[in-house]
Design an enzyme around this catalytic site. Structure first.
Site, short mmCIF file in Angstrom:
data_model
loop_
_atom_site.label_atom_id
_atom_site.label_comp_id
_atom_site.label_asym_id
_atom_site.label_seq_id
_atom_site.Cartn_x
_atom_site.Cartn_y
_atom_site.Cartn_z
N GLU A 60 0.81 -1.22 0.00
CA GLU A 60 0.00 0.00 0.00
C GLU A 60 0.84 1.27 0.00
O GLU A 60 0.49 2.27 -0.64
CB GLU A 60 -0.96 0.01 1.20
N HIS A 129 -12.55 -5.08 7.66
CA HIS A 129 -12.95 -4.87 6.26
C HIS A 129 -14.27 -4.11 6.14
O HIS A 129 -14.90 -4.15 5.09
CB HIS A 129 -13.11 -6.22 5.52
#
Lengths: 323, 321
Positions: A60, A129
């Protein structure tokens, strides 16, 4: 008018901008053959090739650093972070780099990039999530924050985000990718900082964005049957925020309910309450109500998960408390 | 490899002197509170920036660190705008908004110093991507320290650059210290260059006090990158003469270490001696360079002193808008 899925509207925005401007490219995890975790990019690898649809390792920081560096040197990257929860892995690049570079270098550099990501609960994928982390980005000067709810808005705002000269955090919601909505064939963009009244009303303003917009509209439908007229206000962009339009709506209805899926503490909803208190207190006929997520991690069990986020019923209850 | 021209060597000497004297002066003004906040002098490490930046072209990019004055000057930065920035003035590189750690210059391809250790490393991936996409043979030099080499972002970035064969030259300035943490005690295996093997890219260990060795190695890596072969990792062993910042007495260092390094591995002294011995330059000519440099730094200080502060009203109106 033709109807498009929310995710197809995203794809169409990318295609139009990539065709219009060769500097635009896509970068992120599993965006190649796989087409992105929510398939918003399906077919784009074939159409544009691996140079403009860059499928990356799970990195990321390097994805967002990659977007920033390319933006600094003349390109217009659209970087996808698969879940907003994973932005936490790269907050330095978002907060200390992308948001600050233009300011701290005295405008020598600027960062025309889009961080596309998605958040929200409802899929039973639990605490890592399902978060709604928009307030993190909203808090940081130097970032624009966009949270479209409809197919029309997502397309028009994504095109604007790609053309913007500053970093834009573009937050979608995982529960609405397959929602259909009208999208004209002809080209259009939507300016930042312009709210949209999704339903006109006179008794109360309901401020709601992203997936909560639909809950607010459902609540407004039910309340209409009881003779309560709700104005449903969709800010569409949180930064910049269309404060004038919000105050105008409050001037008309004199009552405000603010809805946000995120945990209540330190939320967008809390800040909207403060803004309206500061700027439009005299127009209010009662206290502003907040309808937010619980201050909890999102659980896996569906019953518990649903208990963590606002619903039509909780919005109706809040409206009735101040009507 | 062709023998280095005399002109190029003299040019490198000039840059070494320019950085050394500029940095000495910034320390003086820091002690007089004309410069405040954080200041990280590059004294002792000049050969890395000068050797590396001499090996690239004007249109190539560099990205720097919190100890970044040397990289900026080596790439050709304007001393007036640098000093004005350190004095917090509106005429500085960042209009007084950034200070020492954020100097950037798009004309020079200088993509910014960085206040976050390791923060610039992934940004070099993006610059590498754009160099590759535009396909004009440009490269980027990414400077970072031994401290940053232990940050996770180092791995993500070098891995991705290697996978995509990006024209990034990673230059680790191993000056032995990340504030007080010695790299002997923080780098497992004590071999940063050796990590290159794991990424399948060339790795080089060079004497960072030898400007010629740095130059020749970076030139090799740049050539490799321009040909589309991808990144290289260079570990330059160097030494930070002062502490982490001007008020740090560096009490954490073994006794005698700094004295030894300064007397044996001063890149400036050694390069002067070399050029005199090889009759490339005379002492008198070096004196002239020194004088000219002092003059230019005096002028930079004068420029900084006489420049206006940023306007508060303007700042507030920008914040509100």
């Amino acid at each position: 008018m033709r109807e498009l899925d929310y995710r197809d509207a995203i794809k169409e925005a990318c295609i139009e901008e990539m065709d219009r401007d060769p500097r635009v490219f896509l970068i992120g995890e599993d965006i190649g053959v796989y087409g992105g975790a929510f398939r918003a990019y399906s077919g784009l690898l074939d159409k544009y090739g691996p140079e403009r649809v860059i499928n990356t390792p799970i990195s990321e920081q390097a994805i967002l650093g990659g977007a920033i560096g390319a933006a600094l040197t003349g390109y217009r990257p659209v970087a996808e972070i698969m879940f907003i929860d994973f932005c936490t892995l790269a907050m330095d690049q978002i907060v200390n780099q992308a948001a600050k570079i233009k300011y701290m270098t005295g405008d020598a550099l600027n960062v025309p990039m889009v961080l596309r990501t998605q958040g929200g609960a409802g899929r039973g994928i639990a605490a890592q999530h399902s978060q709604s982390l928009e307030a993190w980005f909203y808090h940081i000067p130097g970032l624009k924050v966009v949270m479209p709810a409809t197919s029309y808005d997502v397309k028009g705002l994504l095109k604007t985000a790609i053309r913007d000269n500053d970093p834009v955090v573009f937050i979608e919601h995982k529960m609405i990718y397959l929602n259909k909505g009208p999208v004209p064939e002809e080209e259009y963009t939507i300016p930042f900082g312009v709210a949209d009244i999704k339903r006109e009303g006179k008794d109360v303003t309901i401020f709601a964005y992203s997936n909560m917009l639909f809950k607010a509209l459902e609540a407004a439908d039910d309340l209409a049957k009881e003779g309560i007229s709700c104005e449903v206000f969709d800010p569409r962009t949180l930064v910049p925020l269309d404060i004038d339009a919000l105050i105008n709506s409050v001037k008309k209805t004199n009552k405000l309910v603010v809805v946000s899926e995120a945990a209540e503490r330190g939320s967008i909803a809390s800040d909207i309450m403060a803004i309206v208190n500061d700027k439009a207190f005299d127009y209010l006929d009662g206290p502003i109500k907040r309808v937010c997520g619980l201050n909890s991690a999102i659980p896996y069990n569906s019953k518990l998960e649903q208990a963590c986020i606002p619903h039509k019923e909780s919005i109706i209850k809040a409206v009735k408390e101040i009507i | 490899m062709e023998k280095l021209s005399k002109e190029l060597q003299v040019l490198m000497l000039k840059k070494l002197i320019e950085i050394r004297r500029f940095e000495e002066r910034t320390v003086q003004y820091y002690q007089r509170s004309k410069i405040w906040g954080y200041l990280h002098p590059y004294i002792g490490e000049e050969a890395v920036a000068v050797g590396a930046c001499t090996a690239i072209k004007k249109e190539d990019y560099i990205i720097s660190t919190h100890r970044g004055h040397g990289h900026a000057i080596a790439k050709g930065a304007d001393l007036n705008k640098m000093m004005a920035e350190l004095f917090g003035k509106a005429t500085g590189y960042c209009k007084g908004r950034g200070g020492s750690m954020h100097i950037a210059d798009t004309e020079l391809g200088m993509l910014g110093a960085n206040g976050i250790v390791g923060g610039g490393i992934p940004i070099s991936v993006g610059a590498g991507l754009s160099c590759k996409m535009e396909n004009k043979g440009r490269v980027i030099l990414c400077f970072f320290g031994d401290g940053a080499a232990n940050n996770g972002v180092f791995h993500e970035s070098v891995n991705m650059s290697a996978m995509f064969k990006l024209p990034v030259i990673y230059i680790c300035e191993n000056n032995l210290y990340a504030i007080s943490m010695c790299s002997r005690d923080s780098v497992a295996g004590n071999d940063i260059a050796g990590r290159a093997k794991g990424y399948g890219i060339p790795g080089y260990k060079v004497d960072g006090s030898d400007v010629i060795e740095v130059f020749e190695t970076v030139e090799k890596a740049v050539d490799y990158a321009r040909k589309g072969n991808g990144p290289s990792l260079i570990e330059a062993s160097t030494y930070i003469f002062l502490g982490h910042h001007p008020n740090d007495p560096a009490a954490y260092r073994p006794k005698g270490e700094a004295e030894h390094e300064k007397s044996k591995r001063d890149c400036l002294t050694n390069f002067k001696t070399k050029l005199i011995n090889e009759k490339i330059i005379t002492e008198a000519q070096i004196d002239e360079i020194e004088k000219d440099t002092e003059k230019r730094i005096d002028a930079a200080v004068e420029f900084a002193e006489s420049s206006p502060e940023p306007e508060l009203e303007k700042f507030l109106s920008e914040v509100m808008s």
